[in-house]
Design a protein around this motif. Structure first.
Motif, short mmCIF file in Angstrom:
data_model
loop_
_atom_site.label_atom_id
_atom_site.label_comp_id
_atom_site.label_asym_id
_atom_site.label_seq_id
_atom_site.Cartn_x
_atom_site.Cartn_y
_atom_site.Cartn_z
N SER A 81 -32.48 46.42 54.42
CA SER A 81 -31.35 45.57 54.79
C SER A 81 -31.43 44.24 54.05
N VAL B 38 -26.17 49.91 59.19
CA VAL B 38 -27.58 50.34 59.28
C VAL B 38 -27.75 51.36 60.40
N CYS C 50 -23.03 42.92 58.69
CA CYS C 50 -24.26 43.65 59.00
C CYS C 50 -24.06 44.22 60.39
#
Length: 346
Positions: A102, A114, A139
Motif C-alpha cells: 500500500s 486493498v 485508500c
C-alpha cells in the motif's frame, strides 16, 4: 502481452478508470473476472477499464494477462506503480504484505483498493491512512460485504423496527482451510481471525451501527503452528447489547448472522456473501423474506465505489471509511492481545 515500459493507452472514454491488479493469486483471478464482467455490463462499462496485472514472476503475470485479456502485465510491482496510466490498484496479496505494498502504491501516487484484512494490525493501518490522506489519494478496504446491496437491506430491517429494539447479535464463519500454507504461517499473519474472523466482526459492527464495544472477552484454540485455529469473541456495549463472533479454519460453520430484537430476529444466511435475509416473529414464524439482488461476482460494488471516489477526488469510500477499518483492526489487535498471539514481525 508483456510490457516493460508503460503502454500509453489511457481510458477509451473520459471518466473511465484503468484498474490494475497487484498479485496473481486466487483472489486476483476473482477480481479479473469481475473487471471483465463489469467492462461488458452497461451499468459499469463507461466506468471501468481492466488494464494491467503485476506479479513477482513476469511469465506468471503475462499468462494471467493473456487469460483475461488485460493489455499490460508486469514482472514487478515497482514497474506497475511506475505506469502513469494506472488509476486504481487492487492489492490482492496476503495481508502480511498489504502495508508495504500500500505504501509503495501511495508513494507512487496510485489510488488503492486493498483486500481484507486491510493490514496485519492497526499500527500498520494508521501508517497507510496517514500517507493516503497526506497525498490526497483514495485508500479503501475491499471487504465486499460492506459494499453489497444486502448491507442496505440489513440496515433497513433494523431501522424499520421489524424486529423491535436490537438487544443482541451473533455471527460465525468457518471453513476447513488449514491446507493453505499461508493460513497457518505466523510470519504471514496466518490464523482464522484475519482471514475469516474479520467477516463476523464486520457483520456485528454493521448490525450495531459502528459502536465501540466497552469490553471484549475472547478465547481461542491454537493451531500447531501457534496461529489461532478457532475462536469465540463476545463484545459488550454500554447500552446492554451483547454480540458474539465465532471463526474457525478447522470446520464448516452454518455461516449465519443473526440480529436479535425485542419482537423478532433477522437471520442472514452466508454472512460473507449474504444469500438471503429472513425476518422471524416472536414465535419464530416467518414474517418477511427480503430477496438479494443478482450480482456479477459480488466484487463489482467495491470496485464501482472506489472508481467513483477516484473520479470525485475522495480519499475514502462511504461504505468503509478509514474510521471503520481502524475500529475493526483495533478490535482484532485487542482480541489477539487477550490471547497473547503476536506475529513474528510485530
Amino acid at each position: 502481452m508483456s510490457a516493460t515500459a508503460p503502454i500509453h493507452q489511457h481510458s477509451q472514454h473520459e471518466g473511465q478508470i484503468n484498474v490494475a491488479i497487484l498479485g496473481a493469486g486466487g483472489i486476483a483471478h476473482t477480481m479479473a473476472r469481475t473487471l471483465l464482467a463489469m467492462s461488458s455490463d452497461e451499468r459499469y462499462s463507461s466506468l471501468i477499464n481492466p488494464y494491467a496485472v503485476a506479479a513477482r514472476d513476469r511469465d506468471r503475470a503475462a499468462a494471467f494477462a493473456e487469460q483475461y485479456g488485460l493489455p499490460v502485465s508486469y514482472g514487478s510491482y515497482e514497474d506497475l506503480v511506475a505506469d502513469p496510466n494506472v488509476d486504481l490498484v487492487y492489492i490482492a496479496t496476503p495481508h502480511s504484505l498489504h502495508a508495504e505494498q500500500s505504501l509503495l502504491c501511495l508513494e507512487a501516487g496510485k489510488n488503492i483498493l486493498v483486500e481484507k484484512s486491510f493490514t496485519a494490525n492497526a499500527r500498520q493501518a494508521q501508517q497507510v491512512f496517514d500517507l493516503s490522506e497526506s497525498k490526497g489519494l483514495l485508500c479503501t478496504e475491499a471487504i465486499w460485504t460492506r459494499y453489497m446491496p444486502s448491507r442496505g437491506i440489513i440496515d433497513e430491517v433494523i431501522a424499520s423496527g421489524e424486529i423491535g429494539e436490537v438487544v443482541s447479535a451473533t455471527a460465525n464463519l468457518g471453513y476447513p482451510i488449514t491446507a493453505h500454507a499461508r493460513l497457518v504461517d505466523p510470519a504471514l499473519a496466518g490464523g482464522a481471525l484475519l482471514d475469516v474472523g474479520v467477516y463476523p466482526l464486520n457483520f456485528l459492527d454493521m448490525a450495531l451501527q459502528g459502536r465501540d464495544p466497552s469490553r471484549i472477552a475472547s478465547a481461542y484454540q491454537p493451531y500447531s503452528t501457534g496461529v489461532d485455529a478457532q475462536s469465540s469473541t463476545t463484545l459488550f456495549y454500554d447500552d446492554g447489547i451483547m454480540a458474539v463472533a465465532s471463526s474457525s479454519m478447522l470446520g464448516q460453520s452454518d455461516r449465519k448472522g443473526c440480529v436479535w430484537g425485542t419482537s423478532g430476529v433477522m437471520v442472514c444466511e452466508n454472512i460473507n456473501d449474504v444469500s438471503s435475509i429472513t425476518v422471524y416473529g416472536p414465535g419464530y414464524e416467518v414474517i418477511k423474506e427480503h430477496p438479494i439482488p443478482d450480482q456479477l461476482t459480488g466484487y463489482e460494488y467495491e470496485v464501482a465505489s472506489a472508481a467513483h471516489a477516484v473520479l470525485e477526488g475522495r480519499q475514502e469510500c462511504p461504505e468503509m471509511p478509514h474510521s471503520d477499518t481502524l475500529r475493526i483492526m483495533r478490535m482484532m489487535d485487542e482480541i489477539r492481545g487477550i490471547w497473547g498471539v503476536r506475529y513474528p514481525f510485530e
